[in-house]
Design a protein around this motif. Sequence first.
Motif, short mmCIF file in Angstrom:
data_model
loop_
_atom_site.label_atom_id
_atom_site.label_comp_id
_atom_site.label_asym_id
_atom_site.label_seq_id
_atom_site.Cartn_x
_atom_site.Cartn_y
_atom_site.Cartn_z
N PRO A 178 0.98 -2.06 -1.67
CA PRO A 178 -0.18 -2.70 -2.31
C PRO A 178 -0.89 -3.73 -1.42
CG PRO A 178 1.65 -2.61 -3.84
CD PRO A 178 2.18 -2.20 -2.49
N SER A 180 -5.27 -1.86 1.96
CA SER A 180 -6.37 -1.32 1.16
C SER A 180 -6.05 0.13 0.81
CB SER A 180 -7.68 -1.39 1.96
OG SER A 180 -7.66 -0.43 3.01
N PRO A 181 -6.59 0.65 -0.27
CA PRO A 181 -6.33 2.05 -0.61
C PRO A 181 -6.71 3.01 0.52
CG PRO A 181 -7.27 0.94 -2.50
CD PRO A 181 -7.35 -0.03 -1.33
N SER A 233 -4.49 9.22 -8.98
CA SER A 233 -4.12 7.85 -8.64
C SER A 233 -5.20 7.16 -7.83
CB SER A 233 -2.80 7.84 -7.87
OG SER A 233 -2.99 8.42 -6.60
N ALA A 280 -5.24 6.47 -4.79
CA ALA A 280 -4.71 6.00 -3.52
C ALA A 280 -4.11 7.15 -2.73
CB ALA A 280 -3.65 4.93 -3.75
N CYS A 304 0.57 6.81 -4.42
CA CYS A 304 1.31 5.96 -5.35
C CYS A 304 0.40 5.43 -6.44
CB CYS A 304 1.96 4.79 -4.62
SG CYS A 304 3.17 5.33 -3.42
N ARG A 305 0.75 5.72 -7.65
CA ARG A 305 -0.01 5.22 -8.78
C ARG A 305 0.49 3.84 -9.13
NH1 ARG A 305 -0.43 9.64 -11.78
NH2 ARG A 305 1.79 9.60 -12.00
N SER A 306 -0.41 2.91 -9.33
CA SER A 306 -0.02 1.54 -9.66
C SER A 306 0.47 1.47 -11.10
CB SER A 306 -1.23 0.61 -9.50
OG SER A 306 -0.90 -0.67 -9.96
N ARG A 366 0.70 -1.61 -12.41
CA ARG A 366 0.23 -2.93 -12.80
C ARG A 366 -0.53 -2.84 -14.11
NH1 ARG A 366 -3.96 -4.11 -9.56
NH2 ARG A 366 -3.47 -2.31 -8.39
N ARG A 389 -5.15 -6.63 -7.53
CA ARG A 389 -4.30 -5.99 -6.54
C ARG A 389 -3.88 -7.05 -5.54
NH1 ARG A 389 -4.86 -3.81 -1.53
NH2 ARG A 389 -7.08 -4.16 -1.44
N THR A 444 -3.02 -8.88 -2.11
CA THR A 444 -3.54 -8.73 -0.75
C THR A 444 -2.73 -9.58 0.20
OG1 THR A 444 -5.08 -10.54 -1.10
CG2 THR A 444 -5.90 -8.32 -1.55
#
Length: 131
Positions: free
Chosen positions: A45, A48-49, A109, A111, A114-116, A118, A124, A126
């Motif tokens: 995470p 950046s995506p 997702s 990304a 990986c699906r978050s 949260r 997100r 940083t």
Amino acid sequence: MGARSRSTSLTDSGRTELERLIRSGLEEVSTVDRTAFSAAICLLPLLSPARALRSLTRRRTALEQVVADLGTPVGPEAAPPHALRMVTLWLDLAIAEPGLAARDDRAGSGAGTCRSTRPRGRRRPTIPAGR
């Protein structure tokens, strides 16, 4: 007497090094040790995506090459039985890993892998800027 709390922050060079280590852990494939990859996934995470997707795409390419290189069957004379079992385990993991990433991507997702989990509305994480 209570413990005194102290705040720290990353310097610009520290932030650059952290991102380099995360990218390296994602992109470089080791047939012996998955520790760097496991650590990088935990820190995913912080990228950046778009950067995460580029690194994971590079990993997939590297995995495909290693699987092609190691996928040639060998006889029992090539190595001790326990070593051959470890290679088989590693190949199974290397073959399964891109398939898991593709499944997450089809699930939307965004990304790529990986699906978050949260809760919605939370920022997100940083890599923090130096002070």
